[in-house]
Design a protein around this motif. Sequence first.
Motif, PDB file in Angstrom:
ATOM      1  N   LEU A 150     -16.552  -3.615  -7.551  1.00  0.00           N
ATOM      2  CA  LEU A 150     -15.525  -3.172  -8.501  1.00  0.00           C
ATOM      3  C   LEU A 150     -15.189  -4.247  -9.524  1.00  0.00           C
ATOM      4  CD1 LEU A 150     -13.106  -1.388  -6.011  1.00  0.00           C
ATOM      5  CD2 LEU A 150     -14.549  -0.281  -7.740  1.00  0.00           C
ATOM      6  N   ALA A 151     -15.326  -5.526  -9.133  1.00  0.00           N
ATOM      7  CA  ALA A 151     -14.880  -6.629  -9.991  1.00  0.00           C
ATOM      8  C   ALA A 151     -15.582  -6.629 -11.342  1.00  0.00           C
ATOM      9  CB  ALA A 151     -15.070  -7.961  -9.279  1.00  0.00           C
ATOM     10  N   TYR A 152     -16.853  -6.275 -11.380  1.00  0.00           N
ATOM     11  CA  TYR A 152     -17.517  -6.299 -12.687  1.00  0.00           C
ATOM     12  C   TYR A 152     -17.437  -4.944 -13.387  1.00  0.00           C
ATOM     13  CZ  TYR A 152     -21.763  -4.627 -10.262  1.00  0.00           C
ATOM     14  OH  TYR A 152     -22.654  -3.903  -9.513  1.00  0.00           O
ATOM     15  N   ASP A 153     -16.610  -4.052 -12.838  1.00  0.00           N
ATOM     16  CA  ASP A 153     -16.188  -2.820 -13.494  1.00  0.00           C
ATOM     17  C   ASP A 153     -17.312  -1.867 -13.900  1.00  0.00           C
ATOM     18  OD1 ASP A 153     -14.222  -1.090 -14.362  1.00  0.00           O
ATOM     19  OD2 ASP A 153     -14.159  -1.925 -16.391  1.00  0.00           O
ATOM     20  N   LEU A 166     -18.588   1.936  10.574  1.00  0.00           N
ATOM     21  CA  LEU A 166     -17.215   1.601  10.942  1.00  0.00           C
ATOM     22  C   LEU A 166     -16.628   2.639  11.885  1.00  0.00           C
ATOM     23  CD1 LEU A 166     -16.000   0.725   7.336  1.00  0.00           C
ATOM     24  CD2 LEU A 166     -17.059  -0.780   9.024  1.00  0.00           C
ATOM     25  N   ASP A 167     -15.653   2.207  12.710  1.00  0.00           N
ATOM     26  CA  ASP A 167     -15.046   3.194  13.611  1.00  0.00           C
ATOM     27  C   ASP A 167     -14.044   4.064  12.836  1.00  0.00           C
ATOM     28  OD1 ASP A 167     -12.738   1.674  13.449  1.00  0.00           O
ATOM     29  OD2 ASP A 167     -13.177   0.589  15.286  1.00  0.00           O
ATOM     30  N   GLN A 168     -13.644   5.162  13.449  1.00  0.00           N
ATOM     31  CA  GLN A 168     -12.931   6.218  12.743  1.00  0.00           C
ATOM     32  C   GLN A 168     -11.660   5.770  12.014  1.00  0.00           C
ATOM     33  OE1 GLN A 168     -14.391   9.012  12.140  1.00  0.00           O
ATOM     34  NE2 GLN A 168     -12.713  10.028  11.074  1.00  0.00           N
ATOM     35  N   PRO A 169     -10.747   5.046  12.669  1.00  0.00           N
ATOM     36  CA  PRO A 169      -9.522   4.668  11.952  1.00  0.00           C
ATOM     37  C   PRO A 169      -9.819   3.844  10.696  1.00  0.00           C
ATOM     38  CG  PRO A 169      -9.312   4.212  14.292  1.00  0.00           C
ATOM     39  CD  PRO A 169     -10.732   4.598  14.068  1.00  0.00           C
ATOM     40  N   LEU A 170     -10.771   2.934  10.800  1.00  0.00           N
ATOM     41  CA  LEU A 170     -11.151   2.123   9.643  1.00  0.00           C
ATOM     42  C   LEU A 170     -11.773   2.957   8.550  1.00  0.00           C
ATOM     43  CD1 LEU A 170     -12.782  -1.195  10.806  1.00  0.00           C
ATOM     44  CD2 LEU A 170     -11.103  -0.854   8.982  1.00  0.00           C
ATOM     45  N   ARG A 171     -12.647   3.871   8.969  1.00  0.00           N
ATOM     46  CA  ARG A 171     -13.263   4.781   7.989  1.00  0.00           C
ATOM     47  C   ARG A 171     -12.199   5.494   7.202  1.00  0.00           C
ATOM     48  NH1 ARG A 171     -18.712   6.880   9.879  1.00  0.00           N
ATOM     49  NH2 ARG A 171     -18.619   8.382   8.220  1.00  0.00           N
ATOM     50  N   GLU A 172     -11.189   5.990   7.929  1.00  0.00           N
ATOM     51  CA  GLU A 172     -10.136   6.773   7.270  1.00  0.00           C
ATOM     52  C   GLU A 172      -9.356   5.917   6.283  1.00  0.00           C
ATOM     53  OE1 GLU A 172      -7.840   8.916  10.183  1.00  0.00           O
ATOM     54  OE2 GLU A 172      -9.577  10.116  10.798  1.00  0.00           O
ATOM     55  N   THR A 173      -9.060   4.683   6.673  1.00  0.00           N
ATOM     56  CA  THR A 173      -8.351   3.783   5.765  1.00  0.00           C
ATOM     57  C   THR A 173      -9.166   3.553   4.504  1.00  0.00           C
ATOM     58  OG1 THR A 173      -7.425   2.688   7.684  1.00  0.00           O
ATOM     59  CG2 THR A 173      -7.256   1.513   5.594  1.00  0.00           C
ATOM     60  N   LEU A 174     -10.449   3.278   4.683  1.00  0.00           N
ATOM     61  CA  LEU A 174     -11.290   2.997   3.519  1.00  0.00           C
ATOM     62  C   LEU A 174     -11.512   4.251   2.673  1.00  0.00           C
ATOM     63  CD1 LEU A 174     -13.727   0.376   5.002  1.00  0.00           C
ATOM     64  CD2 LEU A 174     -12.197   0.063   3.082  1.00  0.00           C
ATOM     65  N   GLN A 175     -11.610   5.398   3.322  1.00  0.00           N
ATOM     66  CA  GLN A 175     -11.721   6.653   2.563  1.00  0.00           C
ATOM     67  C   GLN A 175     -10.503   6.820   1.653  1.00  0.00           C
ATOM     68  OE1 GLN A 175     -12.050   9.512   5.714  1.00  0.00           O
ATOM     69  NE2 GLN A 175     -14.221   9.106   6.074  1.00  0.00           N
ATOM     70  N   ASP A 176      -9.315   6.591   2.200  1.00  0.00           N
ATOM     71  CA  ASP A 176      -8.105   6.768   1.401  1.00  0.00           C
ATOM     72  C   ASP A 176      -8.028   5.724   0.288  1.00  0.00           C
ATOM     73  OD1 ASP A 176      -7.326   9.042   2.751  1.00  0.00           O
ATOM     74  OD2 ASP A 176      -6.187   7.947   4.257  1.00  0.00           O
ATOM     75  N   GLN A 177      -8.473   4.507   0.577  1.00  0.00           N
ATOM     76  CA  GLN A 177      -8.509   3.486  -0.477  1.00  0.00           C
ATOM     77  C   GLN A 177      -9.475   3.883  -1.586  1.00  0.00           C
ATOM     78  OE1 GLN A 177      -9.211  -0.169   1.752  1.00  0.00           O
ATOM     79  NE2 GLN A 177      -7.213  -0.937   1.105  1.00  0.00           N
ATOM     80  N   LEU A 178     -10.588   4.473  -1.173  1.00  0.00           N
ATOM     81  CA  LEU A 178     -11.581   4.874  -2.168  1.00  0.00           C
ATOM     82  C   LEU A 178     -11.045   5.990  -3.071  1.00  0.00           C
ATOM     83  CD1 LEU A 178     -14.431   4.617  -3.327  1.00  0.00           C
ATOM     84  CD2 LEU A 178     -15.226   6.187  -1.548  1.00  0.00           C
ATOM     85  N   ILE A 179     -10.310   6.937  -2.480  1.00  0.00           N
ATOM     86  CA  ILE A 179      -9.699   8.007  -3.290  1.00  0.00           C
ATOM     87  C   ILE A 179      -8.736   7.399  -4.310  1.00  0.00           C
ATOM     88  CG2 ILE A 179      -8.077   9.959  -3.213  1.00  0.00           C
ATOM     89  CD1 ILE A 179      -9.380  10.822  -0.605  1.00  0.00           C
ATOM     90  N   ASP A 180      -7.946   6.414  -3.877  1.00  0.00           N
ATOM     91  CA  ASP A 180      -7.010   5.758  -4.796  1.00  0.00           C
ATOM     92  C   ASP A 180      -7.761   5.049  -5.922  1.00  0.00           C
ATOM     93  OD1 ASP A 180      -4.932   6.635  -3.267  1.00  0.00           O
ATOM     94  OD2 ASP A 180      -4.621   4.734  -2.220  1.00  0.00           O
ATOM     95  N   ILE A 181      -8.819   4.332  -5.552  1.00  0.00           N
ATOM     96  CA  ILE A 181      -9.612   3.602  -6.551  1.00  0.00           C
ATOM     97  C   ILE A 181     -10.210   4.564  -7.558  1.00  0.00           C
ATOM     98  CG2 ILE A 181     -11.810   2.355  -6.845  1.00  0.00           C
ATOM     99  CD1 ILE A 181     -11.128   1.036  -4.089  1.00  0.00           C
ATOM    100  N   GLY A 183      -9.162   7.488  -8.372  1.00  0.00           N
ATOM    101  CA  GLY A 183      -8.107   8.018  -9.236  1.00  0.00           C
ATOM    102  C   GLY A 183      -7.623   6.998 -10.263  1.00  0.00           C
ATOM    103  N   ASP A 184      -7.456   5.758  -9.818  1.00  0.00           N
ATOM    104  CA  ASP A 184      -6.878   4.722 -10.699  1.00  0.00           C
ATOM    105  C   ASP A 184      -7.889   4.186 -11.704  1.00  0.00           C
ATOM    106  OD1 ASP A 184      -4.591   5.013  -9.260  1.00  0.00           O
ATOM    107  OD2 ASP A 184      -4.812   3.159  -8.106  1.00  0.00           O
ATOM    108  N   LEU A 185      -9.138   4.049 -11.288  1.00  0.00           N
ATOM    109  CA  LEU A 185     -10.101   3.323 -12.131  1.00  0.00           C
ATOM    110  C   LEU A 185     -11.062   4.249 -12.864  1.00  0.00           C
ATOM    111  CD1 LEU A 185     -10.958   0.324  -9.740  1.00  0.00           C
ATOM    112  CD2 LEU A 185      -9.121   0.507 -11.419  1.00  0.00           C
ATOM    113  N   ASP A 186     -10.942   5.562 -12.627  1.00  0.00           N
ATOM    114  CA  ASP A 186     -11.718   6.538 -13.374  1.00  0.00           C
ATOM    115  C   ASP A 186     -13.229   6.290 -13.297  1.00  0.00           C
ATOM    116  OD1 ASP A 186     -12.073   8.765 -14.977  1.00  0.00           O
ATOM    117  OD2 ASP A 186     -12.037   7.597 -16.826  1.00  0.00           O
TER     118      ASP A 186
END
Length: 260
Positions: A150-153, A166-181, A183-186
């Motif tokens: 992401l840093a070099y955009d 990755l195990d399930q809880p981690l996957r879910e966290t990263l999935q949600d982070q990816l949705i945010d990214i 949305g925010d970074l287009d």
Amino acid sequence: MDGSIGISNLEKVYGEGTERTKAIDDLSFDIDGGEFVSVVGPSGCGKSTLLYIIAGFLDITDGTVSVDGTPIDGPGTDRGVVFQDYALFPWRTVKENVLYGLEEAGVPDEEADATAQRFIDMMDLSGFENKYPKELSGGMKQRVALARTLAYDPKILLMDEPFGALDQPLRETLQDQLIDIWGDLDKTVVFITHDVEEAVYLSERVMIMTRHPGTKKTVTEVDLDRSGPREDIVTSDEFTRKKNEVWRSLREETKSEVQP
Ligand SMILES: Nc1ncnc2c1ncn2[C@@H]1O[C@H](COP(=O)(O)OP(=O)(O)O)[C@@H](O)[C@H]1O
Ligand SMILES: [Mg+2]
């Protein structure tokens, strides 16, 4: 740039003579700029091949693949790839890994440092800047890999089963982070997974590929409001309906694989 991807009559053959393997057969598919598309399909159907062609790592045998209407010609900073096995530089710290693409792009030191730190913070890696990859958990390594990309955009994110290890809880966290990214970074995102729920949870469209040699089988549109909590999304009618639709299509392909 708008980050659209056009794939038309794509064919990919590996090797020659008796070693010849057709990995992708007459695949056409268009992805809009800013769209989030997942690709699912049986193992060996050509998902990674397709992704690495879009990345510009592999030559094509026939057809065309374009970004923003221009046929691709090798890798470029308009596209960033995230691999399942992270592919971090083991001899570089977290910060140095994230700085890598910025150094390559010739970004001045001070600006590169600030940008790297911004993405380290975004990926909840603050405090780990000076750690080496071997000191990190799998989830953290994948967050470093994401921050580095992401840093070099890059306008387009190409992800090959990035959360598969990755195990399930981690996957879910990263999935949600990816949705945010997303949305925010287009970004335009092409996301490969063998996890149907993951595909439906994340993407606006899911392309299901046939078994080897792979081509587009069906495309499922997913119309979910992803602003609410995960529990609401995964219990919605739309989620259940689309998950079943993708499963049905995928199951046909894996079934036919074992028939004579
Ligand atoms: N470098 C290569 N040389 C020869 N055949 C390959 C190579 N990479 C992949 N293949 C073959 O191409 C097909 C598609 O592989 P791949 O794209 O890795 O599938 P997937 O990611 O869907 O599991 C498989 O039959 C695989 O064996
Ligand atoms: Mg693969």
